[in-house]
Design an enzyme around this catalytic site. Structure first.
Site, PDB file in Angstrom:
ATOM      1  N   GLU A 142      -3.535  13.493  -0.123  1.00 38.17           N
ATOM      2  CA  GLU A 142      -3.709  12.848   1.203  1.00 38.17           C
ATOM      3  C   GLU A 142      -2.606  12.873   2.265  1.00 38.17           C
ATOM      4  O   GLU A 142      -2.943  12.859   3.797  1.00 38.17           O
ATOM      5  CB  GLU A 142      -3.895  11.296   0.513  1.00 38.17           C
ATOM      6  CG  GLU A 142      -4.266  10.504   1.911  1.00 38.17           C
ATOM      7  CD  GLU A 142      -4.706   8.771   1.384  1.00 38.17           C
ATOM      8  OE1 GLU A 142      -5.261   8.840   0.151  1.00 38.17           O
ATOM      9  OE2 GLU A 142      -4.760   8.052   2.433  1.00 38.17           O
ATOM     10  N   HIS A 193      -7.303  -5.927   0.953  1.00 38.50           N
ATOM     11  CA  HIS A 193      -6.072  -5.201   0.617  1.00 38.50           C
ATOM     12  C   HIS A 193      -5.065  -5.690   1.666  1.00 38.50           C
ATOM     13  O   HIS A 193      -4.934  -5.648   2.844  1.00 38.50           O
ATOM     14  CB  HIS A 193      -6.376  -3.522   0.997  1.00 38.50           C
ATOM     15  CG  HIS A 193      -5.409  -2.738   0.668  1.00 38.50           C
ATOM     16  ND1 HIS A 193      -4.441  -2.723  -0.383  1.00 38.50           N
ATOM     17  CD2 HIS A 193      -4.941  -1.367   1.336  1.00 38.50           C
ATOM     18  CE1 HIS A 193      -3.771  -1.658  -0.407  1.00 38.50           C
ATOM     19  NE2 HIS A 193      -4.159  -1.013   0.568  1.00 38.50           N
ATOM     20  N   SER A 228       0.993  -1.207  -0.041  1.00 40.80           N
ATOM     21  CA  SER A 228      -0.025  -0.008   0.054  1.00 40.80           C
ATOM     22  C   SER A 228       0.809   1.353  -0.071  1.00 40.80           C
ATOM     23  O   SER A 228       1.794   1.183  -0.638  1.00 40.80           O
ATOM     24  CB  SER A 228      -0.990   0.025   1.081  1.00 40.80           C
ATOM     25  OG  SER A 228      -2.031   0.626   0.947  1.00 40.80           O
ATOM     26  N   LYS A 254       4.342   2.031  -2.297  1.00 41.64           N
ATOM     27  CA  LYS A 254       4.850   3.065  -2.881  1.00 41.64           C
ATOM     28  C   LYS A 254       6.407   3.366  -2.457  1.00 41.64           C
ATOM     29  O   LYS A 254       7.262   3.555  -3.218  1.00 41.64           O
ATOM     30  CB  LYS A 254       4.052   4.230  -2.439  1.00 41.64           C
ATOM     31  CG  LYS A 254       2.448   4.225  -2.815  1.00 41.64           C
ATOM     32  CD  LYS A 254       1.810   5.688  -2.611  1.00 41.64           C
ATOM     33  CE  LYS A 254       0.377   5.388  -1.967  1.00 41.64           C
ATOM     34  NZ  LYS A 254      -0.508   5.045  -3.125  1.00 41.64           N
TER      35      LYS A 254
HETATM   36  C1  MCU Z   1      -2.635   2.343  -1.800  1.00 46.22           C
HETATM   37  O1  MCU Z   1      -1.878   3.043  -0.798  1.00 46.22           O
HETATM   38  C2  MCU Z   1      -2.819   3.780  -0.005  1.00 46.22           C
HETATM   39  C3  MCU Z   1      -3.754   4.889  -0.866  1.00 46.22           C
HETATM   40  O2  MCU Z   1      -3.024   5.539  -1.803  1.00 46.22           O
HETATM   41  C4  MCU Z   1      -4.633   5.633   0.038  1.00 46.22           C
HETATM   42  O3  MCU Z   1      -5.492   6.493  -0.803  1.00 46.22           O
HETATM   43  C5  MCU Z   1      -5.268   4.723   1.159  1.00 46.22           C
HETATM   44  O4  MCU Z   1      -5.711   5.764   2.020  1.00 46.22           O
HETATM   45  O5  MCU Z   1      -4.530   4.038   2.020  1.00 46.22           O
HETATM   46  C6  MCU Z   1      -3.840   3.081   1.096  1.00 46.22           C
HETATM   47  C7  MCU Z   1      -2.811   2.409   2.085  1.00 46.22           C
HETATM   48  O6  MCU Z   1      -1.800   2.918   2.507  1.00 46.22           O
HETATM   49  O7  MCU Z   1      -3.788   1.650   2.742  1.00 46.22           O
HETATM   50  C8  MCU Z   1      -3.272   1.098   3.771  1.00 46.22           C
END
Ligand code: MCU
Length: 432
Positions: A278, A359, A228, A232
Site C-alpha cells: 500500500e 476508525h 492508523s 504504526k
Molecule cells: C490502519 O492503518 C491503515 C491501513 O493499514 C490501510 O490499509 C488503510 O488504507 O488506511 C489505514 C489508515 O491509515 O487509515 C487512516
C-alpha cells in the site's frame, strides 16, 4: 485546573504520608527514571549475531538469545533487547541510523528541527500547543493528524507536539525513489521504510527538545501517539527510542502492533502483502516475509518488549476487521510477558472493548486510562491503568501462539550469552 488537581493530590498524599512532599516526588522520579533511558538505545554496544533462519509458526521466545541460551536476569534484557532491535531492523522496518547532527528551536508554538549527516542536510518542523498552567510541561508527540484525542492530552496537563511525518517520509512514492527529510539524508534508495523514517523524525524532535533545556517542554517526560498508519508510526517510535516514557498507538492495524504472524490468517484483516504494497511503510527487506511470516526471527510482541518497562497503552478497534485487533490482542498479551518478567506489569495496558466503530474516533472509554497514563508516566503521579480490556469478538489467545514460558528474572547482573557474530546496530550511518 488539572495542575491544581495534581497539586491537591500531592497535598493529600503528603497529608496521609508523614514524609515530605519532596520525598514522595523523589521516589516517583526515581521509579520513572528507572524506566526511561537517557539515550535512544541503551544497547547500542551489544553484539548481535547473524539472523537466525528457519520457520516457526509460533511466536519467537522473547527471552531466548540468538545463540540459543535464555536470559536469566533483568540486566540481561538490555542486550537481548538489542538483538530484537537489530533483527527487527534487518527484517521488518529497515535500519534506523545513528543520531545525525541535530539543531533546532523550541517555542511555545513550535519546534524546528535541522538535521545533517555527511554533508547532506534537511529541516522539518512541528506545531506546539500548551495546556493551561505554567510550564515546563510534559508533552505528547502526535504523529500525523488523524484522530488523536488532543483535548484529553491537554486536559491532562501535557503539551501537544503535532508532527507531520510525511515531511520526513512521504507516501505515494516508489520504493526506489523515497522522499522526505530522512531520505534527503540517507538516499532515496534507502531500504528503510517510512515507519522507521517517521520514528527517526520523532527521535530528532526529542533531540531538539532535550537540547533546548526545560524552558517550555520537559525532555524527560515525552510520549508519542498516533492513529492508523500513524499508529504504526507511533508504535515503531516508542519501540526504537528508550527516551520515550509513554507510547500510545491507536488502531494501528497490520504493520503496527498486531502480530505479523497473525495478519494473513485473521478474518478480514489487512494482509501483510497489502500493507507492504500500500505504501513503503515497512522496510524493503520485508518483501521476503509477506507470504511466509513464520520465517521472521521476530514478531511484534517483542517490539512491545522493546518498549518495556516504559509506559504503553495500546488502543484498538474491534468493529473494523481490517484493523487486525485479534492479532493485536495476541501481541499485547505476548508483550505483557516481557513486562511481567521485568516486574513492570502495571505499565502496559490494552483496550479494544469500545462501542464506537468509527476508525480513529476520540473514544470516551479511553479518556480515563489515557489521563492516568499521562499522569503516571509523564507526570510521576500514580500508577498506570494496568488494564487489559479485550473485546470478546477479537480476543486472541496467547497459549495457542507460544511454546515458551515466562522466566523469573533475577534482579542481579548479566549471565551467559556468547558474544560471537558481527557488532552492528545504530553505530553506522548507512541505511541500505
Ligand atoms: C490502519 O492503518 C491503515 C491501513 O493499514 C490501510 O490499509 C488503510 O488504507 O488506511 C489505514 C489508515 O491509515 O487509515 C487512516
Amino acid at each position: 485546573a488539572v495542575a491544581a488537581l495534581a497539586a491537591t493530590v500531592i497535598l493529600v498524599l503528603t497529608a496521609l504520608d508523614p514524609r515530605a512532599d519532596a520525598a514522595i516526588r523523589a521516589e516517583a522520579t526515581a521509579a520513572r527514571t528507572a524506566a526511561t533511558a537517557a539515550v535512544e538505545d541503551e544497547g547500542a554496544d551489544c553484539p548481535v549475531g547473524s539472523t537466525p533462519s528457519g520457520a516457526d509458526a509460533k511466536l519467537p521466545d522473547p527471552f531466548r538469545r540468538i545463540d540459543g541460551t535464555r536470559i536469566t536476569s533483568k540486566a540481561d534484557w538490555r542486550c537481548r533487547r538489542a538483538e530484537i532491535r537489530e533483527l527487527a531492523e534487518r527484517t521488518v522496518y529497515g535500519r534506523k541510523p545513528a543520531r545525525p547532527t541535530v539543531s533546532g528551536t523550541v517555542s511555545s508554538s513550535g519546534i524546528t528541527v535541522n538535521v545533517s549527516d555527511q554533508g547532506r542536510s534537511a529541516s522539518f518542523s512541528a506545531k506546539v500547543e500548551l495546556p493551561a498552567g505554567s510550564g515546563p510541561f510534559p508533552a505528547v508527540i502526535v504523529v500525523g493528524g488523524l484522530g488523536a484525542d488532543t483535548a484529553t492530552i491537554k486536559a491532562a496537563g501535557a503539551a501537544v507536539i503535532s508532527y507531520d511525518p510525511l515531511a520526513v517520509g512521504r507516501e505515494g512514492t516508489a520504493r526506489n525513489n523515497k522522499q522526505g527529510a530522512f531520505y534527503t539524508l540517507y538516499g532515496n534508495t534507502s531500504s528503510t521504510g517510512l515507519l522507521m523514517a517517521w520514528s527517526w523524525g520523532v527521535s530528532r524532535i526529542i533531540d531538539v527538545v532535550q537540547q533546548s533545556g526545560a524552558a517550555v517542554l520537559k525532555g524527560d517526560s515525552l510520549g508519542v501517539t498516533g492513529c492508523s498508519r500513524y499508529g504504526k508510526g507511533a508504535f515503531v517510535a516508542g519501540a526504537f527510542d528508550q527516551r520515550i516514557a509513554l507510547t500510545m498507538p491507536v488502531e494501528s492495524g497490520t504493520g503496527g502492533a498486531p502480530i505479523l504472524r497473525g495478519a494473513n490468517g485473521e478474518s478480514g484483516a489487512q494482509s501483510l502483502s497489502s500493507a507492504y504494497g500500500e505504501q513503503p511503510w515497512l522496510g524493503d527487506a520485508f518483501s521476503s516475509y509477506t507470504s511466509s511470516p513464520n520465517n521472521l526471527p521476530v514478531d511484534t510482541h517483542e517490539m512491545i518488549g522493546m518498549i518495556a518497562p516504559r509506559g504503553l497503552f495500546v488502543m484498538e478497534n474491534p468493529h473494523v476487521d481490517w484493523l487486525a485487533a485479534k492479532s493485536g490482542s495476541v501481541a499485547a498479551l505476548g508483550g505483557a510477558e516481557v513486562y511481567r518478567a521485568l516486574g513492570a506489569q502495571s505499565s502496559i495496558s490494552y483496550w479494544s472493548d469500545v462501542q464506537d466503530g468509527t476508525h480513529c474516533a476520540a473514544r470516551s472509554e479511553w479518556r480515563t486510562p489515557m489521563t492516568q497514563s499521562i499522569n503516571a508516566f509523564l507526570k510521576n503521579s500514580g500508577t498506570g491503568p494496568g488494564v487489559f480490556r479485550i473485546a470478546g469478538s477479537k480476543a486472541g489467545s496467547l497459549s495457542g501462539w507460544r511454546d515458551w514460558t515466562t522466566p523469573t528474572l533475577a534482579d542481579g547482573g548479566t549471565s551467559g550469552g556468547t558474544s560471537t557474530g558481527t557488532t552492528s546496530g545504530t553505530t553506522g550511518g548507512s541505511t541500505s
